[in-house]
Design an enzyme around this catalytic site. Structure first.
Site, PDB file in Angstrom:
ATOM      1  N   GLY A   1       5.383  -2.672   6.866  1.00 34.18           N
ATOM      2  CA  GLY A   1       7.061  -3.252   7.288  1.00 34.18           C
ATOM      3  C   GLY A   1       7.759  -2.299   7.797  1.00 34.18           C
ATOM      4  O   GLY A   1       7.934  -1.079   8.294  1.00 34.18           O
ATOM      5  N   GLU A   2       8.552  -2.408   8.581  1.00 38.13           N
ATOM      6  CA  GLU A   2       9.834  -1.476   9.124  1.00 38.13           C
ATOM      7  C   GLU A   2      10.746  -1.515   8.437  1.00 38.13           C
ATOM      8  O   GLU A   2      12.058  -2.927   8.044  1.00 38.13           O
ATOM      9  CB  GLU A   2      10.060  -2.679  10.799  1.00 38.13           C
ATOM     10  CG  GLU A   2      11.053  -2.432  11.185  1.00 38.13           C
ATOM     11  CD  GLU A   2      11.056  -1.020  11.442  1.00 38.13           C
ATOM     12  OE1 GLU A   2      10.078  -0.299  12.508  1.00 38.13           O
ATOM     13  OE2 GLU A   2      11.962  -0.453  11.401  1.00 38.13           O
TER      14      GLU A   2
ATOM     15  N   SER B   1      10.047   5.591   9.674  1.00 40.20           N
ATOM     16  CA  SER B   1       9.329   5.894  11.060  1.00 40.20           C
ATOM     17  C   SER B   1      10.024   4.658  11.249  1.00 40.20           C
ATOM     18  O   SER B   1       9.375   3.402  10.169  1.00 40.20           O
ATOM     19  CB  SER B   1       7.593   5.281  10.907  1.00 40.20           C
ATOM     20  OG  SER B   1       7.562   5.035  12.478  1.00 40.20           O
TER      21      SER B   1
ATOM     22  N   GLU C   1       0.875  -1.474  -0.111  1.00 39.41           N
ATOM     23  CA  GLU C   1      -0.048   0.154   0.461  1.00 39.41           C
ATOM     24  C   GLU C   1       0.821   1.310  -0.157  1.00 39.41           C
ATOM     25  O   GLU C   1       2.179   1.061   0.336  1.00 39.41           O
ATOM     26  CB  GLU C   1      -0.800   0.385   1.590  1.00 39.41           C
ATOM     27  CG  GLU C   1      -1.398  -1.471   1.059  1.00 39.41           C
ATOM     28  CD  GLU C   1      -2.786  -1.315   2.573  1.00 39.41           C
ATOM     29  OE1 GLU C   1      -2.507   0.092   3.211  1.00 39.41           O
ATOM     30  OE2 GLU C   1      -2.588  -2.814   2.803  1.00 39.41           O
TER      31      GLU C   1
ATOM     32  N   SER D   1       8.485   5.021  16.895  1.00 37.84           N
ATOM     33  CA  SER D   1       7.269   4.245  17.552  1.00 37.84           C
ATOM     34  C   SER D   1       7.193   4.034  18.345  1.00 37.84           C
ATOM     35  O   SER D   1       7.349   3.336  19.012  1.00 37.84           O
ATOM     36  CB  SER D   1       6.941   3.382  16.470  1.00 37.84           C
ATOM     37  OG  SER D   1       6.136   3.699  14.805  1.00 37.84           O
ATOM     38  N   LEU D   2       6.996   5.063  19.807  1.00 41.55           N
ATOM     39  CA  LEU D   2       7.198   5.307  21.250  1.00 41.55           C
ATOM     40  C   LEU D   2       6.198   4.101  21.967  1.00 41.55           C
ATOM     41  O   LEU D   2       5.721   3.303  22.507  1.00 41.55           O
ATOM     42  CB  LEU D   2       7.469   6.038  21.674  1.00 41.55           C
ATOM     43  CG  LEU D   2       7.842   5.792  23.309  1.00 41.55           C
ATOM     44  CD1 LEU D   2       9.316   5.618  22.945  1.00 41.55           C
ATOM     45  CD2 LEU D   2       8.580   7.208  24.178  1.00 41.55           C
ATOM     46  N   HIS D   3       4.834   4.702  22.290  1.00 37.10           N
ATOM     47  CA  HIS D   3       3.188   4.567  21.896  1.00 37.10           C
ATOM     48  C   HIS D   3       3.029   4.032  24.230  1.00 37.10           C
ATOM     49  O   HIS D   3       1.978   3.148  24.235  1.00 37.10           O
ATOM     50  CB  HIS D   3       2.978   3.190  21.173  1.00 37.10           C
ATOM     51  CG  HIS D   3       2.285   3.189  20.049  1.00 37.10           C
ATOM     52  ND1 HIS D   3       2.571   4.121  19.155  1.00 37.10           N
ATOM     53  CD2 HIS D   3       3.556   2.402  18.915  1.00 37.10           C
ATOM     54  CE1 HIS D   3       2.302   3.951  18.542  1.00 37.10           C
ATOM     55  NE2 HIS D   3       3.172   3.371  17.576  1.00 37.10           N
TER      56      HIS D   3
ATOM     57  N   ASN E   1      -6.035   3.443  15.345  1.00 40.13           N
ATOM     58  CA  ASN E   1      -6.752   3.072  14.233  1.00 40.13           C
ATOM     59  C   ASN E   1      -7.485   1.645  15.038  1.00 40.13           C
ATOM     60  O   ASN E   1      -6.899   0.458  14.343  1.00 40.13           O
ATOM     61  CB  ASN E   1      -6.335   2.764  13.190  1.00 40.13           C
ATOM     62  CG  ASN E   1      -6.841   4.005  12.282  1.00 40.13           C
ATOM     63  OD1 ASN E   1      -8.095   3.824  11.878  1.00 40.13           O
ATOM     64  ND2 ASN E   1      -6.562   4.983  11.171  1.00 40.13           N
TER      65      ASN E   1
ATOM     66  N   CYS F   1       3.637  -5.725  16.779  1.00 38.92           N
ATOM     67  CA  CYS F   1       2.764  -4.682  17.526  1.00 38.92           C
ATOM     68  C   CYS F   1       2.174  -4.959  17.425  1.00 38.92           C
ATOM     69  O   CYS F   1       0.835  -5.439  16.052  1.00 38.92           O
ATOM     70  CB  CYS F   1       3.325  -3.692  16.530  1.00 38.92           C
ATOM     71  SG  CYS F   1       4.909  -2.848  16.779  1.00 38.92           S
TER      72      CYS F   1
ATOM     73  N   CYS G   1      -1.406  -3.646  15.483  1.00 44.45           N
ATOM     74  CA  CYS G   1      -1.348  -2.989  13.902  1.00 44.45           C
ATOM     75  C   CYS G   1      -1.519  -4.111  12.475  1.00 44.45           C
ATOM     76  O   CYS G   1      -1.208  -5.188  13.445  1.00 44.45           O
ATOM     77  CB  CYS G   1       0.578  -2.949  13.153  1.00 44.45           C
ATOM     78  SG  CYS G   1       0.736  -2.183  12.399  1.00 44.45           S
TER      79      CYS G   1
ATOM     80  N   CYS H   1       2.976   8.316   1.550  1.00 45.14           N
ATOM     81  CA  CYS H   1       3.401   7.259   3.086  1.00 45.14           C
ATOM     82  C   CYS H   1       3.463   5.842   2.096  1.00 45.14           C
ATOM     83  O   CYS H   1       3.065   4.954   1.403  1.00 45.14           O
ATOM     84  CB  CYS H   1       2.464   7.341   4.121  1.00 45.14           C
ATOM     85  SG  CYS H   1       2.824   5.879   4.979  1.00 45.14           S
TER      86      CYS H   1
ATOM     87  N   CYS I   1      -2.251   1.501   8.114  1.00 45.44           N
ATOM     88  CA  CYS I   1      -1.517   0.385   7.819  1.00 45.44           C
ATOM     89  C   CYS I   1      -2.012  -0.894   7.553  1.00 45.44           C
ATOM     90  O   CYS I   1      -2.229  -1.149   8.369  1.00 45.44           O
ATOM     91  CB  CYS I   1      -0.423   0.444   9.188  1.00 45.44           C
ATOM     92  SG  CYS I   1       1.059   1.715   8.951  1.00 45.44           S
TER      93      CYS I   1
ATOM     94  N   CYS J   1       5.196  -8.063   8.068  1.00 45.34           N
ATOM     95  CA  CYS J   1       6.039  -7.744   9.215  1.00 45.34           C
ATOM     96  C   CYS J   1       6.281  -8.117   9.617  1.00 45.34           C
ATOM     97  O   CYS J   1       5.171  -9.069  10.379  1.00 45.34           O
ATOM     98  CB  CYS J   1       5.501  -5.899   9.768  1.00 45.34           C
ATOM     99  SG  CYS J   1       6.248  -5.284  10.556  1.00 45.34           S
TER     100      CYS J   1
HETATM  101  N1  SAH Z   1       7.619  -0.529  11.151  1.00 40.29           N
HETATM  102  C1  SAH Z   1       7.660   1.135  11.579  1.00 40.29           C
HETATM  103  C2  SAH Z   1       7.248   1.717  10.035  1.00 40.29           C
HETATM  104  C3  SAH Z   1       5.698   1.250   9.852  1.00 40.29           C
HETATM  105  S1  SAH Z   1       3.788   1.367  11.449  1.00 40.29           S
HETATM  106  C4  SAH Z   1       7.424   1.695  12.714  1.00 40.29           C
HETATM  107  O1  SAH Z   1       6.708   0.832  13.102  1.00 40.29           O
HETATM  108  O2  SAH Z   1       7.078   2.771  12.183  1.00 40.29           O
HETATM  109  C5  SAH Z   1       3.657   2.825  11.207  1.00 40.29           C
HETATM  110  C6  SAH Z   1       2.977   4.095  11.737  1.00 40.29           C
HETATM  111  O3  SAH Z   1       2.170   3.482  12.140  1.00 40.29           O
HETATM  112  C7  SAH Z   1       4.034   3.686  13.021  1.00 40.29           C
HETATM  113  O4  SAH Z   1       3.672   4.824  14.254  1.00 40.29           O
HETATM  114  C8  SAH Z   1       3.472   2.713  14.419  1.00 40.29           C
HETATM  115  O5  SAH Z   1       3.091   2.328  15.412  1.00 40.29           O
HETATM  116  C9  SAH Z   1       1.467   2.845  13.151  1.00 40.29           C
HETATM  117  N2  SAH Z   1       0.453   2.215  13.853  1.00 40.29           N
HETATM  118  C10 SAH Z   1       0.394   1.091  13.449  1.00 40.29           C
HETATM  119  N3  SAH Z   1      -0.993   0.366  13.339  1.00 40.29           N
HETATM  120  C11 SAH Z   1      -1.734   1.425  13.747  1.00 40.29           C
HETATM  121  C12 SAH Z   1      -2.809   1.590  14.351  1.00 40.29           C
HETATM  122  N4  SAH Z   1      -3.688   0.093  14.081  1.00 40.29           N
HETATM  123  N5  SAH Z   1      -3.682   2.586  15.010  1.00 40.29           N
HETATM  124  C13 SAH Z   1      -2.709   3.790  14.806  1.00 40.29           C
HETATM  125  N6  SAH Z   1      -1.898   3.182  14.561  1.00 40.29           N
HETATM  126  C14 SAH Z   1      -0.574   2.580  13.767  1.00 40.29           C
END
Ligand code: SAH
Length: 344
Positions: free
Chosen positions: A161-162, A193, A94, A216-218, A292, A118, A121, A107, A335, A114
């Site tokens: 992907g990462e 990212s 995508e 991506s800290l979260h 999301n 996470c 995701c 993007c 994503c 991946c």
């Molecule tokens: N692997 C990389 C880049 C791809 S994910 C990373 O982890 O940063 C891109 C961003 O979308 C990351 O910050 C990820 O944590 C976030 N993301 C993934 N799924 C999501 C969701 N369901 N809602 C909000 N953000 C999400």
């Protein structure tokens, strides 16, 4: 003879191949490179300023990677366009075009699937299929620009992907993307990212590219973060902060932290205070994103009240924070959701 993908080659690599393997003069490499990355020639036949003999040699020994659009979804809520792009081996990824005040942002994906796992995701649900080649990532840019009918002004590596799990290819991609004879997009307009592969972040810092790093800290405590991001068991928050501070020290680029707010998981006042304490004093920016929801998990978006309170706590302690606009909600903006749906 196995054909080689010359659209993945940096200019120095292509020059070596053209002069060494093909025995052609050096300037031919520049011509071919500009055909691929500036004139966007999709076949050798189009490269009419090359001799017929050279075009034949190229046909025999090389190929070009071109992506095609399988599906194009346009948001009715904003101008977001989501593209499902087909790779030469029929796998799909995508890419998302987003309209901002300062221009068009894209993007892109860096892998098919991946393996980071996470929990919130959609991209990771089926695991990793394979990494993208530099030419495939460039192909996402070129096909998206063709679809948009205009050049993009910024790029984020935030799709499926990462990126740092595909480190070498991503670096070659960035080299071609930013080269004056190539796409010529300054890396100051590019963000990468990552979920936090610290050894790679440290390597990247040494290169001193103009790239913005998004982390991506979260979560600001290891227990919560390990619960939603398995990578935290390998590189914990203290280790990640060390890499982020080092990245800023070496490049002067301020770090952007992504924080997806999940109701009842990481959105309490205590979580906000922990984040403010963790980042306190760092020259950085925090992007708050209401998570999301994906249908395979029962994570729920934080309420607006909680999001605003979270932002306020950060600001009161001197941290920059914005709430990310949700673009393309109606077209599976998050994503991996479109690819996932397509595979079902
Ligand atoms: N692997 C990389 C880049 C791809 S994910 C990373 O982890 O940063 C891109 C961003 O979308 C990351 O910050 C990820 O944590 C976030 N993301 C993934 N799924 C999501 C969701 N369901 N809602 C909000 N953000 C999400």
């Amino acid at each position: 003879m196995e054909k080689i993908d010359i659209s993945s080659m940096t200019l120095p690599a292509l020059t070596e191949w053209v002069t060494g393997t093909l025995g052609e003069p050096k300037f031919r490499a520049g011509q071919i490179y500009r055909w691929i990355h500036q004139k966007r020639g999709g076949s050798f036949a189009e490269m009419t300023n090359l001799s017929t003999a050279l075009r034949k040699k190229l046909e025999e020994r090389a190929f070009l990677t071109v992506l095609t659009t399988r599906r194009r979804l346009e948001s009715k809520l904003d101008e977001t366009v989501k593209l499902l792009l087909e790779l030469p081996d029929q796998n799909c990824v995508e890419a998302v075009l987003m309209r901002y005040e300062h221009g068009l942002s894209l993007c892109i994906s860096t892998q098919v699937g991946c393996r980071m796992g996470c929990k919130f995701c959609a991209s990771t649900l089926g695991g990793l299929v394979r990494s993208l080649t530099p030419a495939e990532m460039l192909g996402e840019v070129y096909e998206a620009e063709r679809q948009a009918g205009e050049p993009i002004s910024s790029l984020v590596l935030m799709g499926i992907g990462e990126p740092l799990d595909n480190y070498r290819n991503v670096l070659d991609f960035l080299t071609i993307l930013s080269s004056p004879e190539g796409r010529n997009l300054s890396l100051r307009h590019v963000s990468l990212s990552t979920c936090g592969l610290c050894d790679r972040i440290d390597e990247l810092a040494e290169l001193g590219l103009g790239l913005t790093l998004s982390i991506s800290l979260h979560a600001a405590d290891d227990e919560t973060r390990s619960g939603i991001m398995p990578v935290n068991k390998q590189y914990n928050i203290a280790r990640l902060m060390q890499s982020c501070k080092n990245y800023f020290a070496k490049t002067g680029r301020r770090i952007s932290y992504e924080y997806a707010l999940i109701a009842g998981v990481n959105d309490s006042p205590a979580h906000a205070e922990a984040l403010a304490r963790l980042l306190g004093g760092q020259n950085c920016h925090v992007n708050l994103i209401p998570v999301n929801p994906i249908k395979e998990r029962n994570y729920v978006q934080s309420e607006e009240k909680a999001v605003l309170r979270f932002k306020k706590t950060l600001e009161l302690s001197g941290n920059n924070a914005t709430i990310r606009r949700e673009l393309g909600r109606d077209i599976d903006g998050a994503c991996g959701q479109l690819r996932k749906k397509f595979l079902e």
